[in-house]
Design a protein around this motif. Structure first.
Motif, PDB file in Angstrom:
ATOM      1  N   CYS A   1      73.445  65.586  13.648  1.00  0.00           N
ATOM      2  CA  CYS A   1      72.223  65.667  12.723  1.00  0.00           C
ATOM      3  C   CYS A   1      71.853  64.600  12.130  1.00  0.00           C
ATOM      4  CB  CYS A   1      72.268  66.901  12.178  1.00  0.00           C
ATOM      5  SG  CYS A   1      73.695  67.008  10.830  1.00  0.00           S
ATOM      6  N   VAL A   2      70.793  64.280  11.675  1.00  0.00           N
ATOM      7  CA  VAL A   2      70.575  63.357  10.590  1.00  0.00           C
ATOM      8  C   VAL A   2      69.963  64.094   9.730  1.00  0.00           C
ATOM      9  CG1 VAL A   2      69.000  61.422  10.260  1.00  0.00           C
ATOM     10  CG2 VAL A   2      69.945  61.578  12.384  1.00  0.00           C
ATOM     11  N   ALA A   3      70.220  63.737   8.171  1.00  0.00           N
ATOM     12  CA  ALA A   3      69.822  64.503   7.097  1.00  0.00           C
ATOM     13  C   ALA A   3      68.365  64.155   6.974  1.00  0.00           C
ATOM     14  CB  ALA A   3      70.520  63.903   5.741  1.00  0.00           C
TER      15      ALA A   3
ATOM     16  N   THR B   1      91.494  69.122  -4.554  1.00  0.00           N
ATOM     17  CA  THR B   1      89.924  69.322  -4.247  1.00  0.00           C
ATOM     18  C   THR B   1      89.362  68.830  -3.081  1.00  0.00           C
ATOM     19  OG1 THR B   1      89.282  67.427  -5.791  1.00  0.00           O
ATOM     20  CG2 THR B   1      89.338  69.415  -6.801  1.00  0.00           C
ATOM     21  N   PHE B   2      88.383  69.375  -2.473  1.00  0.00           N
ATOM     22  CA  PHE B   2      87.807  68.875  -1.438  1.00  0.00           C
ATOM     23  C   PHE B   2      86.868  67.769  -1.925  1.00  0.00           C
ATOM     24  CE2 PHE B   2      87.296  72.672   1.887  1.00  0.00           C
ATOM     25  CZ  PHE B   2      88.544  72.845   1.856  1.00  0.00           C
ATOM     26  N   ALA B   3      87.099  66.681  -1.502  1.00  0.00           N
ATOM     27  CA  ALA B   3      86.408  65.186  -2.012  1.00  0.00           C
ATOM     28  C   ALA B   3      85.037  65.226  -1.390  1.00  0.00           C
ATOM     29  CB  ALA B   3      87.302  64.222  -1.955  1.00  0.00           C
ATOM     30  N   ILE B   4      84.008  66.036  -1.599  1.00  0.00           N
ATOM     31  CA  ILE B   4      82.736  65.846  -1.219  1.00  0.00           C
ATOM     32  C   ILE B   4      81.881  65.628  -2.202  1.00  0.00           C
ATOM     33  CG2 ILE B   4      80.828  67.275  -0.328  1.00  0.00           C
ATOM     34  CD1 ILE B   4      82.904  69.145   0.970  1.00  0.00           C
ATOM     35  N   GLY B   5      81.172  64.259  -1.970  1.00  0.00           N
ATOM     36  CA  GLY B   5      80.461  63.574  -3.258  1.00  0.00           C
ATOM     37  C   GLY B   5      79.065  64.232  -3.216  1.00  0.00           C
ATOM     38  N   LEU B   6      78.362  63.975  -4.452  1.00  0.00           N
ATOM     39  CA  LEU B   6      77.170  64.550  -4.741  1.00  0.00           C
ATOM     40  C   LEU B   6      76.289  63.418  -5.321  1.00  0.00           C
ATOM     41  CD1 LEU B   6      77.803  68.204  -6.507  1.00  0.00           C
ATOM     42  CD2 LEU B   6      77.600  67.507  -4.281  1.00  0.00           C
ATOM     43  N   GLY B   7      76.583  62.223  -4.796  1.00  0.00           N
ATOM     44  CA  GLY B   7      75.945  61.088  -5.335  1.00  0.00           C
ATOM     45  C   GLY B   7      74.968  60.615  -4.338  1.00  0.00           C
ATOM     46  N   THR B   8      74.300  59.410  -4.664  1.00  0.00           N
ATOM     47  CA  THR B   8      73.182  59.446  -3.643  1.00  0.00           C
ATOM     48  C   THR B   8      73.354  58.240  -2.437  1.00  0.00           C
ATOM     49  OG1 THR B   8      72.394  57.453  -5.254  1.00  0.00           O
ATOM     50  CG2 THR B   8      71.687  59.721  -5.490  1.00  0.00           C
ATOM     51  N   THR B   9      74.505  57.885  -2.222  1.00  0.00           N
ATOM     52  CA  THR B   9      74.926  57.085  -0.931  1.00  0.00           C
ATOM     53  C   THR B   9      75.097  57.789   0.176  1.00  0.00           C
ATOM     54  OG1 THR B   9      77.205  57.056  -1.768  1.00  0.00           O
ATOM     55  CG2 THR B   9      75.820  55.191  -2.620  1.00  0.00           C
ATOM     56  N   ALA B  10      75.237  57.061   1.370  1.00  0.00           N
ATOM     57  CA  ALA B  10      75.069  57.876   2.484  1.00  0.00           C
ATOM     58  C   ALA B  10      76.088  58.955   2.659  1.00  0.00           C
ATOM     59  CB  ALA B  10      75.282  56.655   3.818  1.00  0.00           C
ATOM     60  N   ASP B  11      77.324  58.795   2.485  1.00  0.00           N
ATOM     61  CA  ASP B  11      78.265  60.026   2.732  1.00  0.00           C
ATOM     62  C   ASP B  11      77.869  61.130   2.073  1.00  0.00           C
ATOM     63  OD1 ASP B  11      79.821  58.082   4.227  1.00  0.00           O
ATOM     64  OD2 ASP B  11      81.502  58.253   3.012  1.00  0.00           O
ATOM     65  N   SER B  12      77.486  61.258   0.887  1.00  0.00           N
ATOM     66  CA  SER B  12      77.059  62.504   0.368  1.00  0.00           C
ATOM     67  C   SER B  12      75.762  62.729   0.810  1.00  0.00           C
ATOM     68  CB  SER B  12      76.723  62.081  -1.396  1.00  0.00           C
ATOM     69  OG  SER B  12      77.957  61.648  -1.883  1.00  0.00           O
ATOM     70  N   VAL B  13      74.728  61.835   1.183  1.00  0.00           N
ATOM     71  CA  VAL B  13      73.503  62.465   1.876  1.00  0.00           C
ATOM     72  C   VAL B  13      73.865  62.903   3.045  1.00  0.00           C
ATOM     73  CG1 VAL B  13      71.311  61.721   2.630  1.00  0.00           C
ATOM     74  CG2 VAL B  13      72.075  60.616   0.689  1.00  0.00           C
ATOM     75  N   ASP B  14      74.922  62.440   3.952  1.00  0.00           N
ATOM     76  CA  ASP B  14      75.281  63.094   5.269  1.00  0.00           C
ATOM     77  C   ASP B  14      75.836  64.306   5.203  1.00  0.00           C
ATOM     78  OD1 ASP B  14      73.693  60.836   6.314  1.00  0.00           O
ATOM     79  OD2 ASP B  14      75.725  59.548   6.526  1.00  0.00           O
TER      80      ASP B  14
ATOM     81  N   PRO C   1      59.054  63.921   9.733  1.00  0.00           N
ATOM     82  CA  PRO C   1      58.418  62.589  10.023  1.00  0.00           C
ATOM     83  C   PRO C   1      59.420  61.373   9.562  1.00  0.00           C
ATOM     84  CG  PRO C   1      56.657  63.873   9.362  1.00  0.00           C
ATOM     85  CD  PRO C   1      57.892  64.734   9.033  1.00  0.00           C
ATOM     86  N   PRO C   2      59.889  60.451  10.583  1.00  0.00           N
ATOM     87  CA  PRO C   2      61.020  59.571  10.025  1.00  0.00           C
ATOM     88  C   PRO C   2      60.371  58.641   8.863  1.00  0.00           C
ATOM     89  CG  PRO C   2      60.840  59.754  12.596  1.00  0.00           C
ATOM     90  CD  PRO C   2      59.669  60.640  11.979  1.00  0.00           C
ATOM     91  N   GLU C   3      59.056  58.421   8.839  1.00  0.00           N
ATOM     92  CA  GLU C   3      58.499  57.749   7.902  1.00  0.00           C
ATOM     93  C   GLU C   3      58.633  58.199   6.589  1.00  0.00           C
ATOM     94  OE1 GLU C   3      55.087  59.484   9.577  1.00  0.00           O
ATOM     95  OE2 GLU C   3      56.788  58.661  10.432  1.00  0.00           O
ATOM     96  N   VAL C   4      58.710  59.439   6.443  1.00  0.00           N
ATOM     97  CA  VAL C   4      58.958  60.453   5.123  1.00  0.00           C
ATOM     98  C   VAL C   4      60.474  60.564   5.026  1.00  0.00           C
ATOM     99  CG1 VAL C   4      58.592  62.610   4.035  1.00  0.00           C
ATOM    100  CG2 VAL C   4      56.767  61.387   5.363  1.00  0.00           C
ATOM    101  N   ALA C   5      61.122  61.018   5.982  1.00  0.00           N
ATOM    102  CA  ALA C   5      62.608  61.438   5.913  1.00  0.00           C
ATOM    103  C   ALA C   5      63.416  60.198   5.329  1.00  0.00           C
ATOM    104  CB  ALA C   5      63.190  61.734   7.471  1.00  0.00           C
ATOM    105  N   VAL C   6      62.858  58.853   5.762  1.00  0.00           N
ATOM    106  CA  VAL C   6      63.689  57.782   5.436  1.00  0.00           C
ATOM    107  C   VAL C   6      63.763  57.627   3.790  1.00  0.00           C
ATOM    108  CG1 VAL C   6      61.826  56.080   5.501  1.00  0.00           C
ATOM    109  CG2 VAL C   6      64.161  55.228   5.571  1.00  0.00           C
ATOM    110  N   GLN C   7      62.548  57.873   3.215  1.00  0.00           N
ATOM    111  CA  GLN C   7      62.398  57.800   1.630  1.00  0.00           C
ATOM    112  C   GLN C   7      62.962  58.898   1.044  1.00  0.00           C
ATOM    113  OE1 GLN C   7      57.946  57.124   0.324  1.00  0.00           O
ATOM    114  NE2 GLN C   7      57.691  57.601   2.632  1.00  0.00           N
ATOM    115  N   VAL C   8      63.136  60.077   1.505  1.00  0.00           N
ATOM    116  CA  VAL C   8      63.966  61.244   0.992  1.00  0.00           C
ATOM    117  C   VAL C   8      65.486  60.941   1.156  1.00  0.00           C
ATOM    118  CG1 VAL C   8      64.510  63.765   1.140  1.00  0.00           C
ATOM    119  CG2 VAL C   8      62.152  62.769   1.744  1.00  0.00           C
ATOM    120  N   TYR C   9      65.767  60.469   2.165  1.00  0.00           N
ATOM    121  CA  TYR C   9      67.420  60.107   2.536  1.00  0.00           C
ATOM    122  C   TYR C   9      67.733  58.994   1.556  1.00  0.00           C
ATOM    123  CZ  TYR C   9      71.588  58.640   5.058  1.00  0.00           C
ATOM    124  OH  TYR C   9      72.969  58.645   5.541  1.00  0.00           O
ATOM    125  N   ASN C  10      66.850  57.920   1.433  1.00  0.00           N
ATOM    126  CA  ASN C  10      67.405  56.785   0.668  1.00  0.00           C
ATOM    127  C   ASN C  10      67.430  57.212  -0.784  1.00  0.00           C
ATOM    128  OD1 ASN C  10      67.696  54.944   2.614  1.00  0.00           O
ATOM    129  ND2 ASN C  10      65.619  54.036   2.806  1.00  0.00           N
TER     130      ASN C  10
END
Length: 423
Positions: free
Chosen positions: A374-376, A181-194, A381-390
């Motif tokens: 790119c940044v997910a 399989t393609f080991a693409i994660g759907l978790g909530t840590t950085a690799d999956s988010v990116d 606005p960065p102050e909002v995006a950081v919350q969505v990212y985390n």
């Protein structure tokens, strides 16, 4: 590490990220020593691990206490989290860009606020998170010849135009049938988010606009989710529980045909599973309706506005950012550290490292790739995006699709989730 000199220019302290490649720390120590000797400055260099987020915890503690290192190495969003406590570095950035040209717009998005540079993009730890695939598996199972598409030490070929998200979907299905399989994660840590962020960007799917409006019911977001609904069928059954080590382990153990990752997994395989490493190839992101978007795992050096030696701190950052020092560090880390300046993507290290030779030649962005960092969640606005990212909202949307929820249900859930961040 303490470098003792005559201290004519005082003392400066730095909190560096503890590099995954041990020799990355050693060469940084040597460069700090050289700066200290040349400028009669006592340099204290500490290397802080990211295991357990200790580096982020240290940054937060120093910000709260308003004391600590003069310079900190900030991962990703931490500059935005502490924007009101950082010294502007426009003067340093102006000189560096005059000498080396522009940096990725993704870095500017992360490291500027209110029109000012608050940190200098750095190469140490800086990483692109594009596809790394098994050459033989992709060719045998999916008919995808990555060496023909992206040959070693050469520009991309016309065949590379066929590397699209539709092609990736077909390849993921074929490799799933081959039990690789393609080991693409759907978790909530950085690799999956990116990785999810790159997919959404390729479809022009802005869940929050630059003005801060929730946009999750747009046609582009629906198109991205329709694609994601197909892709998740072919991902690992445990993809929703992936952390940032899961994809690495899958590739190194010989269970995966492709991951999205910097060359750290390949570097470990080089040591622990040489046959796997010799069959790995890093190449650009697939093309979507809006282009090719490559996730950037960005690092920067910033100076606290409560620093006791801002002058020496700026001079040290500028010294470490010089081409010859960046190239020396990049060579030691086997090309893992991506320079923030596009003019520095001609280092020989990416031609030379092996096995196989040229395996990471296409790791840095090259003109022939026609892709951009790119940044997910950008351009929110960065102050909002950081919350969505985390929070990991984007991969969670895909995880919900994998669990069988409808696209409408996922959009409704995301609408409620995102409205909470923009209030």
């Amino acid at each position: 590490m303490h470098i003792r000199t005559g201290r004519a220019a005082g003392k400066v302290s730095v909190g560096f990220w503890d590099h995954w490649v041990p020799d990355g720390n050693e060469i940084m120590k040597k460069q700090c020593a050289a700066f200290g000797a040349a400028h009669q400055v006592e340099v204290q260099a500490d290397f802080i691990t990211s295991v357990g987020s200790k580096n982020i915890l240290t940054i937060a503690a120093e910000a709260q206490a308003r004391t600590g290192h003069d310079i900190q190495q900030f991962p990703g969003w931490e500059v935005q989290n502490h924007a009101d406590q950082l010294e502007p570095v426009d003067d340093v950035m102006k000189r560096l860009m005059a000498k080396y040209g522009p940096v990725a717009s993704a870095s500017e998005y992360l490291f500027t606020s209110k029109g000012h540079w608050l940190a200098i993009p750095c190469s140490a730890g800086n990483q692109n998170k594009g596809p790394c695939g098994r050459i033989s598996v992709l060719k045998d199972a999916a008919g995808l010849d990555v060496l023909k598409m992206y040959p070693p030490s050469a520009d991309a070929t016309p065949e590379a135009e066929n590397w699209t998200y539709d092609t990736m979907l077909k390849a993921a299905e074929a490799c799933r049938k081959a039990k690789m399989t393609f080991a693409i994660g759907l978790g909530t840590t950085a690799d999956s988010v990116d990785t999810a962020g790159a997919l959404f960007a390729a479809f022009g799917a802005e869940v929050i606009t630059a003005k801060g409006d929730v946009n999750v019911h747009s046609d582009n977001v629906r198109q991205a989710l329709e694609y994601g609904q197909q892709l998740v069928k072919y991902l690992p059954d445990d993809a929703v529980s992936y952390d940032d080590a899961s994809n690495n382990r899958s590739l190194i153990s010989g269970q995966s045909a492709l991951i999205w990752n910097p060359p750290s997994a390949w570097a470990v395989a080089r040591r622990d599973a040489p046959k796997v490493a010799a069959d790995c190839w890093t190449f650009p992101a697939p093309k979507g309706p809006k282009g090719r978007f490559l996730p950037l795992g960005a690092f920067s050096w910033g100076i606290w506005n409560f620093s006791s030696n801002k002058t020496a701190a700026k001079e040290l950052i500028e010294y470490l950012s010089q081409r010859e020092n960046v190239e020396a560090r990049c060579a030691v880390t086997l090309g893992y550290d991506v320079p923030p300046f596009a003019s520095m993507t001609d280092f020989k290290v990416w031609n030379d490292v092996e096995p196989p030779k040229g395996t990471v030649y296409h790791y840095p962005i090259r003109k022939s790739h026609h892709q951009q960092n790119c940044v997910a969640v950008a351009p929110a606005p960065p102050e909002v995006a950081v919350q969505v990212y985390n929070r990991g909202t984007l991969p969670t949307m895909l995880a919900k699709l994998k669990s069988g929820q409808s696209i409408k249900d996922v959009q409704d859930w995301a609408q409620n989730e995102l409205e909470g961040f923009v209030r």
